[in-house]
Design a protein around this motif. Structure first.
Motif, PDB file in Angstrom:
ATOM      1  N   SER A  54      -5.448   3.985   6.768  1.00 20.21           N
ATOM      2  CA  SER A  54      -5.471   2.572   6.367  1.00 20.21           C
ATOM      3  C   SER A  54      -5.773   1.693   7.577  1.00 20.21           C
ATOM      4  CB  SER A  54      -4.119   2.181   5.770  1.00 20.21           C
ATOM      5  OG  SER A  54      -3.843   2.963   4.622  1.00 20.21           O
ATOM      6  N   PRO A  55      -6.369   0.502   7.338  1.00 22.66           N
ATOM      7  CA  PRO A  55      -6.688  -0.391   8.457  1.00 22.66           C
ATOM      8  C   PRO A  55      -5.446  -0.749   9.267  1.00 22.66           C
ATOM      9  CG  PRO A  55      -7.819  -1.105   6.471  1.00 22.66           C
ATOM     10  CD  PRO A  55      -6.872  -0.028   6.046  1.00 22.66           C
ATOM     11  N   SER A  56      -5.587  -0.716  10.586  1.00 23.05           N
ATOM     12  CA  SER A  56      -4.497  -1.110  11.478  1.00 23.05           C
ATOM     13  C   SER A  56      -4.880  -2.411  12.177  1.00 23.05           C
ATOM     14  CB  SER A  56      -4.211   0.004  12.486  1.00 23.05           C
ATOM     15  OG  SER A  56      -5.382   0.339  13.213  1.00 23.05           O
ATOM     16  N   ALA A  57      -4.132  -2.780  13.191  1.00 23.83           N
ATOM     17  CA  ALA A  57      -4.376  -4.046  13.890  1.00 23.83           C
ATOM     18  C   ALA A  57      -5.730  -4.014  14.600  1.00 23.83           C
ATOM     19  CB  ALA A  57      -3.262  -4.290  14.899  1.00 23.83           C
ATOM     20  N   PRO A  58      -6.351  -5.170  14.805  1.00 22.64           N
ATOM     21  CA  PRO A  58      -7.631  -5.221  15.527  1.00 22.64           C
ATOM     22  C   PRO A  58      -7.496  -4.648  16.938  1.00 22.64           C
ATOM     23  CG  PRO A  58      -7.184  -7.304  14.433  1.00 22.64           C
ATOM     24  CD  PRO A  58      -5.932  -6.503  14.331  1.00 22.64           C
ATOM     25  N   HIS A  59      -8.580  -4.083  17.418  1.00 26.35           N
ATOM     26  CA  HIS A  59      -8.633  -3.534  18.779  1.00 26.35           C
ATOM     27  C   HIS A  59      -9.551  -4.435  19.605  1.00 26.35           C
ATOM     28  CE1 HIS A  59      -8.746  -0.746  22.107  1.00 26.35           C
ATOM     29  NE2 HIS A  59     -10.053  -0.629  22.012  1.00 26.35           N
TER      30      HIS A  59
END
Length: 317
Positions: free
Chosen positions: A93-98
């Protein structure tokens, strides 16, 4: 102009007054195309480019269903620095922006990139990147870093001989001592002082004395191993810290250096100067934890050499 994203391609709808109504999709497209930054979307699995704003198309050209690594890096395969794996959690699942900084290999410009995994209109996962050109700022940072490094190097270097100075000798030497203690490897030190150096200055001038010191610096640079630390720690006093060496090996090196000094005279104007030196040797003891004791024993051995007539090597293990 084809944006590549279905919801950005909705045509304007005329109203009753004959004035085109701007749709939200067209407004969004206008915003993205006027950003002073690259915005692109690529399929998370196939890397196919689905959208690139006008900023990106001006620099990298049309996307035409190409892969992101084909257009942005001119690669034949996915980039080895791809951040996709950082954009999802262990469940996919999408996580925090990098957010990261990167120098593009194709245009050599520096960018601050904000990468994020987001769901697409059809439910698949895509990569959204917003990359802002920070080349001018980055070049200033790198120039400043280089200036700091040069300043630090200058602070640790003896101007006359090009060797390490006293400060560098103790900074680097203590690191070498800790490494020696950790690895259980031997460590030895050579100290030497040029004989009758005051007479050289008095008889031939300080410029001649400086040339002698520079000559000694060249002798050490040529004959000391890269793993060792050679320094000018006083006016005409020098020290060499030898990694992975015992007192016998240090004494052999000292004898070799003394022989080289005798065989290679210093020519200054019409004068030929043959410098010699008094050497003191010491080796690290099992109980020692600092450089000062090791240096003090070598210093005592060096003064014994002077007392015995100079131009010789003495050892205090």
């Amino acid at each position: 102009m084809n944006s590549g994203i279905p919801f950005l391609n909705i045509p304007a709808t005329p109203d009753g007054a004959g004035v085109s109504e701007v749709t939200p999709a067209e407004g969004l497209r206008a915003v993205l195309d006027n950003l002073d930054a690259l915005v692109y979307v690529s399929d998370f699995e196939t890397h196919e480019l689905l959208y690139m704003n006008a900023y990106g198309r001006r620099i990298w050209g049309s996307i035409d269903g190409k892969k992101c690594w084909e257009v942005l890096q001119n690669n034949a395969s996915p980039c080895d620095f791809c951040t996709n794996h950082l954009l999802i959690d262990s469940e996919g699942s999408p996580s925090a922006p990098h957010i990261w900084e990167f120098q593009n290999r194709l245009d050599k410009r520096w960018y601050q990139c904000r990468d994020q995994a987001i769901p697409w209109l059809d439910g698949r996962l895509v990569r959204l990147e917003i990359a802002t050109d920070i080349t001018e700022r980055k070049e200033m940072e790198l120039a400043l870093k280089e200036a700091h490094e040069k300043a630090r190097a200058a602070a640790l270097q003896d101007d006359l001989t090009g060797l390490h100075n006293r400060r560098a000798f103790f900074e680097l030497g203590n690191q070498l001592l800790k490494q020696s203690r950790r690895n259980g490897s031997p460590l030895a030190i050579i100290m030497f002082d040029l004989d009758h150096f005051k007479q050289i200055n008095d008889n031939h001038g300080h410029e001649a004395g400086d040339e002698v010191l520079r000559h000694i610096g060249r002798v050490l640079e040529t004959n000391v191993r890269e793993a060792d630390i050679a320094a000018r720690i006083g006016g005409e006093e020098f020290a060499i810290l030898l990694a992975d060496a015992d007192a016998i090996q240090a004494s052999e090196m000292a004898e070799r250096l003394l022989s080289l000094m005798r065989k290679t005279p210093v020519r200054y104007q019409d004068v030929c100067i043959r410098p010699t030196a008094s050497f003191g040797i010491s080796a690290l003891r099992p109980e020692e934890i600092n450089l000062e004791n090791l240096l003090a024993r070598a210093d005592n051995a060096m003064y014994e050499s002077k007392a015995l007539g100079r131009g010789r090597v003495r050892t205090k293990p």
